[in-house]
Scaffold this motif. Structure first.
Motif, mmCIF file in Angstrom:
data_model
loop_
_atom_site.group_PDB
_atom_site.id
_atom_site.type_symbol
_atom_site.label_atom_id
_atom_site.label_comp_id
_atom_site.label_asym_id
_atom_site.label_seq_id
_atom_site.Cartn_x
_atom_site.Cartn_y
_atom_site.Cartn_z
ATOM 1 N N ASN A 35 0.856 -1.223 -0.074
ATOM 2 C CA ASN A 35 0.034 0.017 -0.130
ATOM 3 C C ASN A 35 0.897 1.327 0.033
ATOM 4 O O ASN A 35 0.182 2.217 -0.710
ATOM 5 C CB ASN A 35 -0.874 0.024 1.106
ATOM 6 C CG ASN A 35 -2.114 -0.938 0.934
ATOM 7 O OD1 ASN A 35 -2.597 -1.201 -0.063
ATOM 8 N ND2 ASN A 35 -2.410 -1.491 2.412
ATOM 9 N N GLN A 53 -3.088 -1.919 -6.930
ATOM 10 C CA GLN A 53 -4.314 -2.002 -6.283
ATOM 11 C C GLN A 53 -4.860 -3.343 -6.442
ATOM 12 O O GLN A 53 -5.383 -3.991 -5.787
ATOM 13 C CB GLN A 53 -5.095 -0.813 -6.084
ATOM 14 C CG GLN A 53 -4.711 0.635 -5.480
ATOM 15 C CD GLN A 53 -5.445 1.630 -5.557
ATOM 16 O OE1 GLN A 53 -6.297 1.769 -6.396
ATOM 17 N NE2 GLN A 53 -5.252 2.575 -4.543
ATOM 18 N N MET A 291 -5.458 0.560 2.904
ATOM 19 C CA MET A 291 -5.340 0.980 1.865
ATOM 20 C C MET A 291 -5.760 2.409 1.452
ATOM 21 O O MET A 291 -5.302 3.220 0.701
ATOM 22 C CB MET A 291 -6.275 0.019 0.664
ATOM 23 C CG MET A 291 -6.521 0.644 -0.879
ATOM 24 S SD MET A 291 -7.141 -0.691 -2.075
ATOM 25 C CE MET A 291 -5.755 -1.505 -2.244
ATOM 26 N N THR A 415 -10.343 -3.867 0.353
ATOM 27 C CA THR A 415 -9.505 -3.354 -0.492
ATOM 28 C C THR A 415 -10.209 -2.997 -1.747
ATOM 29 O O THR A 415 -10.014 -1.926 -2.532
ATOM 30 C CB THR A 415 -8.414 -4.201 -0.887
ATOM 31 O OG1 THR A 415 -8.778 -5.499 -1.267
ATOM 32 C CG2 THR A 415 -7.323 -4.439 0.485
#
Length: 471
Positions: A35, A53, A291, A415
């Motif tokens: 992250n 991501q 995140m 996430t």
């Protein structure tokens, strides 16, 4: 049933806890350390921040999809064999990730190999802890150490990963993971399996495929929401349909007297069901917050990896302190009280993050992260202890796989939801931050409500499904 050859709560058992806790640490570390390396990795691999991501989310998704099938494999292959095999696969994945020239090989190494390795090695961690320690206080202390290791791994991922990334390279962070894996493999030699492997035991391959495919397709639907709403709906409905087909298949095998991948008996224990819901929400909050804040600090405020990691050290302190106190806390308070309180403190932390979003000084984030760390640390251990203690040894493979799958599914949801909101076309970066925080606050409130339905102290006893179903 106590198996011969293992004396519980002995020095041998406690020494075996070291590699188990380290394994949980490194797997949780892997889920969060990237992250703070979003900008560096996307630039070096010639991709976008969103691409990195997606790789993080896929890592968590592969874990969630394979945790149930691989948890069941512990019966056939044995707990120690699965643990060691998982470490080996994970180590190879870390090396591939460190050497990857582009996003494709990063996904192979990090998302697939490390994800699959984690799914192999994590169920044995929770099975062995449950088998080694029988008393609620002793087991809570052991789970407290493992949960602390997991929470600290997730919380220090940004700090350690940021320091390595800034000092050397993001590739060295994967080298660090491979080094820790070697250490764990050496320490794992002292682990003794409490039960012999049962290679002749039948394995439900069809159920394994259906459960994995259903979970993967469903979460991919969430990821698709940022650019194609119709595809999102199709994938989520399709994934839900495959999961429904999986449960139909399970009931069909049980009706024929065959052993399914996942017994429906696991869902007849009320306290376990509620405990798994709280686990899902806890990891959703932890990974979603990690995140969101890391992305905001780097992409919007321009902080580098090490600066972002230092700010996250507040969450590390909170999780470490409250998790290590689990053994003492469970003696004084009911596990229901700890879980409800944990969600309350976490919700307060999220509200603090919401308030400081527009404050120029990024250190203001530390207070919210500290509260979130304390809240999560308070409730991680009780949730795990409730679920694992509700079943006898012969069902530990199934319940550990199911429990860890649901927890990692929560991480994937966190996430995926945050990552999707961050790329939505809203009026500005601060609006994206606020928009992503609001569902996390709502989830903390839902967790508090669910925790309130758990039974009190008097209704709980280890390995007692009868007691666990009491209200």
């Amino acid at each position: 049933m106590t198996s011969p050859g293992v004396t519980r709560t002995t020095a041998t058992a406690w020494s075996a806890l070291v590699p188990l806790a380290l394994a949980q640490f490194i797997c949780s570390f892997a889920g969060s350390n990237m992250n703070v390396m979003l900008n560096d990795m996307s630039r070096d691999l010639n991709t976008t921040v969103h691409g990195i991501q997606v790789s993080i989310t896929l890592f968590l998704l592969v874990m969630a999809a394979l945790m149930i099938p691989f948890g069941k494999l512990t019966d056939q292959l044995g707990r120690k064999v699965c643990f060691v095999l998982g470490l080996a696969v994970y180590g190879v994945g870390a090396i591939v990730s460190a050497l990857s020239p582009g996003l494709g090989l990063l996904i192979l190494g990090n998302s697939i190999l490390e994800g699959a390795g984690t799914a192999l090695l994590i169920p044995p961690v929770y099975i062995l802890v449950t088998m080694y320690w029988r008393g609620i206080a002793d087991r809570a202390r052991a789970f407290g150490i493992v949960s602390a290791a997991g929470g600290v791994g997730a919380a220090t991922g940004p700090l350690i990963g940021g320091w390595i990334c800034s000092s050397i390279s993001w590739r060295a962070a994967f080298g660090f993971q491979a080094l820790i894996i070697v250490v764990i493999l050496i320490l794992a030699l002292r682990i003794k399996d409490p039960r012999p492997a049962e290679p002749e035991k039948p394995y439900d391959l069809v159920g394994a495929v259906l459960s994995g495919v259903g979970l993967i397709v469903f979460v991919l639907g969430i990821l698709a929401a940022d650019n194609n709403l119709w595809l999102c709906l199709v994938l989520m409905v399709g994934g839900a349909a495959v999961i429904a087909l999986f449960f139909w298949w399970v009931r069909r095998r049980e009706a024929k007297g065959k052993e399914p991948l996942l017994s429906t008996r696991l869902f007849r224990v009320r306290v376990s069901n509620l405990g798994m819901v709280t686990q899902n929400l806890q990891w959703l909050l932890l990974m979603g917050t990690s995140m969101l804040v890391a992305s905001h600090l780097q992409v919007v405020r321009g902080y580098d990896a090490i600066e972002t990691g230092i700010i996250f050290s507040a969450a590390t302190v909170g999780i470490l302190g409250s998790s290590l106190a689990a053994g003492a806390l469970v003696k004084r308070f009911s596990q229901r009280s700890l879980i409800v309180t944990g969600f309350l403190i976490t919700g307060v932390g999220l509200l603090l993050l919401l308030i400081v979003g527009s404050i120029p000084d990024a250190w203001a984030f530390a207070w919210g992260l500290l509260a979130i760390g304390i809240g999560l640390g308070v409730m991680l251990t009780p949730s795990v202890n409730l679920v694992q203690s509700a079943f006898p040894e012969e069902q530990q493979g199934e319940i550990s796989g199911l429990s860890r799958s649901i927890s990692n599914l929560g991480s994937s949801f966190g996430t995926a939801i945050v990552g999707t909101v961050l790329v939505l076309n809203v009026s500005g970066p601060h609006d994206q931050y606020v928009l992503a925080l609001i569902p996390l606050v709502v989830i903390a409130i839902i967790g508090m409500i669910v925790g309130g339905f758990l039974p009190g102290r008097a209704a709980l006893s280890p390995h007692s499904t009868t007691a666990a179903t009491a209200s």
